[in-house]
Design an enzyme around this catalytic site. Structure first.
Site, short mmCIF file in Angstrom:
data_model
loop_
_atom_site.label_atom_id
_atom_site.label_comp_id
_atom_site.label_asym_id
_atom_site.label_seq_id
_atom_site.Cartn_x
_atom_site.Cartn_y
_atom_site.Cartn_z
CG HIS A 152 -1.96 -1.13 1.12
ND1 HIS A 152 -2.61 -1.63 2.23
CD2 HIS A 152 -2.39 -1.87 0.08
CE1 HIS A 152 -3.42 -2.62 1.85
NE2 HIS A 152 -3.30 -2.79 0.55
CB THR B 245 -3.66 -7.66 9.13
OG1 THR B 245 -4.60 -7.13 8.20
CG2 THR B 245 -3.50 -9.16 8.89
CG ASN C 42 -5.23 -9.83 15.59
OD1 ASN C 42 -5.58 -9.21 16.59
ND2 ASN C 42 -5.50 -9.40 14.36
C1 BV8 Z 1 -8.25 -2.54 -4.90
C2 BV8 Z 1 -2.97 2.78 2.70
C3 BV8 Z 1 -8.91 -2.98 -7.02
C4 BV8 Z 1 -3.58 4.13 2.86
C5 BV8 Z 1 -4.82 1.20 2.86
C6 BV8 Z 1 -12.23 -7.51 -3.21
C7 BV8 Z 1 -11.15 -7.52 -4.07
C8 BV8 Z 1 -10.46 -6.35 -4.36
C9 BV8 Z 1 -10.85 -5.15 -3.75
C10 BV8 Z 1 -11.94 -5.14 -2.91
C11 BV8 Z 1 -12.62 -6.30 -2.63
N1 BV8 Z 1 -13.61 -5.99 -1.79
C12 BV8 Z 1 -13.56 -4.67 -1.51
C13 BV8 Z 1 -12.56 -4.12 -2.18
C14 BV8 Z 1 -12.21 -2.70 -2.12
C15 BV8 Z 1 -11.21 -2.39 -1.01
C16 BV8 Z 1 -11.46 -3.17 0.24
O1 BV8 Z 1 -10.83 -4.20 0.49
N2 BV8 Z 1 -12.35 -2.67 1.08
C17 BV8 Z 1 -12.62 -3.30 2.35
C18 BV8 Z 1 -12.82 -2.24 3.41
C19 BV8 Z 1 -13.82 -4.21 2.20
N3 BV8 Z 1 -9.87 -2.63 -1.49
C20 BV8 Z 1 -9.28 -1.66 -2.21
O2 BV8 Z 1 -9.81 -0.62 -2.52
C21 BV8 Z 1 -7.85 -1.92 -2.65
N4 BV8 Z 1 -7.77 -1.64 -4.05
O3 BV8 Z 1 -8.59 -3.62 -4.58
O4 BV8 Z 1 -8.30 -2.07 -6.14
C22 BV8 Z 1 -9.44 -2.21 -8.10
C23 BV8 Z 1 -9.24 -0.86 -8.16
C24 BV8 Z 1 -9.74 -0.17 -9.22
C25 BV8 Z 1 -10.45 -0.85 -10.17
C26 BV8 Z 1 -10.64 -2.21 -10.08
C27 BV8 Z 1 -10.14 -2.90 -9.04
C28 BV8 Z 1 -6.85 -0.99 -1.99
C29 BV8 Z 1 -6.87 -1.17 -0.51
C30 BV8 Z 1 -5.73 -0.37 0.12
C31 BV8 Z 1 -6.27 0.78 0.91
N5 BV8 Z 1 -5.17 1.45 1.62
N6 BV8 Z 1 -3.76 1.79 3.44
C32 BV8 Z 1 -3.39 4.68 4.24
O5 BV8 Z 1 -2.82 3.98 5.11
O6 BV8 Z 1 -3.82 5.83 4.46
S1 BV8 Z 1 -5.69 0.06 3.72
C33 BV8 Z 1 -5.32 0.11 5.37
O7 BV8 Z 1 -6.34 -0.59 6.07
C34 BV8 Z 1 -4.10 -0.64 5.77
O8 BV8 Z 1 -3.04 -0.44 4.88
C35 BV8 Z 1 -4.52 -2.08 5.82
O9 BV8 Z 1 -4.37 -2.69 4.59
C36 BV8 Z 1 -6.00 -1.97 6.02
C37 BV8 Z 1 -6.49 -2.73 7.22
O10 BV8 Z 1 -5.78 -2.29 8.26
P1 BV8 Z 1 -4.97 -3.32 9.19
O11 BV8 Z 1 -3.55 -3.16 8.85
O12 BV8 Z 1 -5.52 -4.68 9.16
O13 BV8 Z 1 -5.28 -2.64 10.51
P2 BV8 Z 1 -6.65 -2.65 11.29
O14 BV8 Z 1 -6.68 -1.41 12.11
O15 BV8 Z 1 -7.78 -2.95 10.40
O16 BV8 Z 1 -6.47 -3.89 12.26
C38 BV8 Z 1 -5.38 -3.91 13.15
C39 BV8 Z 1 -5.31 -5.32 13.66
O17 BV8 Z 1 -4.19 -5.41 14.52
C40 BV8 Z 1 -6.54 -5.71 14.49
O18 BV8 Z 1 -6.96 -7.00 14.07
C41 BV8 Z 1 -6.01 -5.73 15.92
O19 BV8 Z 1 -6.64 -6.73 16.69
C42 BV8 Z 1 -4.56 -6.07 15.70
N7 BV8 Z 1 -3.65 -5.60 16.75
C43 BV8 Z 1 -3.78 -4.51 17.55
N8 BV8 Z 1 -2.68 -4.42 18.35
C44 BV8 Z 1 -1.87 -5.47 18.02
C45 BV8 Z 1 -2.47 -6.21 16.99
N9 BV8 Z 1 -1.92 -7.30 16.46
C46 BV8 Z 1 -0.72 -7.69 16.94
N10 BV8 Z 1 -0.06 -7.03 17.92
C47 BV8 Z 1 -0.61 -5.93 18.48
N11 BV8 Z 1 0.05 -5.28 19.46
#
Ligand code: BV8
Length: 245
Positions: A122, A189, A214
């Site tokens: 990303h 994640t 996690n």
């Molecule tokens: C795309 C950068 C295709 C920006 C980020 C199916 C297939 C393809 C795409 C999709 C699909 N379904 C939906 C989509 C669209 C979308 C998507 O997935 N939406 C989701 C919400 C459903 N995907 C996209 O748009 C992607 N692009 O597929 O393009 C396309 C495009 C055009 C035309 C045709 C096709 C692009 C996605 C990238 C977005 N950018 N980041 C920025 O940072 O500002 S995403 C961002 O959130 C992160 O980078 C990461 O990837 C994501 C999730 O975050 P996590 O890292 O998991 O963090 P989160 O807070 O969610 O969770 C933290 C975890 O850590 C928790 O579980 C917690 O319990 C745990 N934790 C906490 N403390 C600890 C711990 N674990 C261990 N130790 C600890 N101490």
């Protein structure tokens, strides 16, 4: 760290693994003080949903707001240090015959910790690019957002927003590593954002042992071979310690 329940079977798998792949999310940087993507935004940003701000539409609608959000995050990241979780992955890179680190994070902390080959799915918040030409711009003037010194278009963070394609080749490399590994670690994640979240399932399909580290459950949890319910900064060093020697 005594008391952490690391199954001996997993220790053996890690010892024997020739090819290891790790996918990290913002949870691995949580212990470095970087809020996870889903943590409630603090202070000024509490009222914004990151998923709304990290989009081309938000940037087109309100470039100043989005730019200032990234400046705020960049300051946070700039003062963050890698934690024992990042450092354990550097050691794993040295120890495993083949190791691939794939990160969803944009904070660059894996590289700061010493990880050499990092696949940044990303992008990286520390890099800035022209929103029109796509080139990385090192030097630029004031402005919120500043403008490209070459073409005058707004500059933007060099990250992948929701709805945007991943950088060319990164997903293919990550998918190849997921399909070719013996052991796949999904670390810190929520396993919600695709296509990154699809990688552990590719590893499962290819017969790899899949481990989730996690403190909480995720949609992946029911599918993994080992779910280590703990913090990356504690579990990873313990896992490395138990499998050394
Ligand atoms: C795309 C950068 C295709 C920006 C980020 C199916 C297939 C393809 C795409 C999709 C699909 N379904 C939906 C989509 C669209 C979308 C998507 O997935 N939406 C989701 C919400 C459903 N995907 C996209 O748009 C992607 N692009 O597929 O393009 C396309 C495009 C055009 C035309 C045709 C096709 C692009 C996605 C990238 C977005 N950018 N980041 C920025 O940072 O500002 S995403 C961002 O959130 C992160 O980078 C990461 O990837 C994501 C999730 O975050 P996590 O890292 O998991 O963090 P989160 O807070 O969610 O969770 C933290 C975890 O850590 C928790 O579980 C917690 O319990 C745990 N934790 C906490 N403390 C600890 C711990 N674990 C261990 N130790 C600890 N101490």
């Amino acid at each position: 760290m005594p008391g952490l329940d690391i199954p001996s079977q997993l220790v053996e798998v890690l010892r024997a693994a020739g090819r290891v792949a790790a996918l990290t999310g913002s949870g691995i940087s949580a212990e470095s003080g970087v809020p996870t993507f889903r943590d409630a935004q603090t202070g000024l940003w509490a009222r914004y949903d990151p998923q709304e701000l990290a989009t081309p539409e938000a940037f087109a609608r309100n470039p100043r707001l989005v730019w200032e959000w990234y400046e705020w995050r960049c300051d946070l990241v700039g003062s963050a240090e890698p934690n024992p979780g990042h450092r354990a992955l550097v050691e794993l890179e040295h120890r495993a015959p083949h190791f691939t680190l794939i990160t969803q994070n944009v904070d660059g902390l894996h590289q700061t910790a010493g990880s050499r080959a990092v696949i940044e799915l990303h992008g990286n918040i520390r890099r800035t690019r022209c929103s029109q030409e796509g080139i990385i711009v090192e030097e630029y003037g004031d402005g919120s957002p500043p403008r490209c010194p070459r073409c005058g278009a707004f500059l933007r963070p060099d990250v992948v927003w929701f709805g945007e394609m991943l950088p060319a080749g990164t997903l293919e490399l990550a998918s190849e590593a997921a399909r070719g590994c013996d052991l796949f670690l999904s670390i810190g994640t929520s396993s919600l954002v695709y296509p990154a979240a699809g990688l552990p399932y590719e590893a499962l399909e290819s017969g790899a042992t899949v481990v989730e580290i996690n403190p909480s459950e995720t949609p992946l949890t029911p599918r993994v071979h080992f779910a280590l319910r703990g913090r990356a900064g504690e579990v990873l060093p313990e896992l490395l310690a138990r499998s050394s020697g």
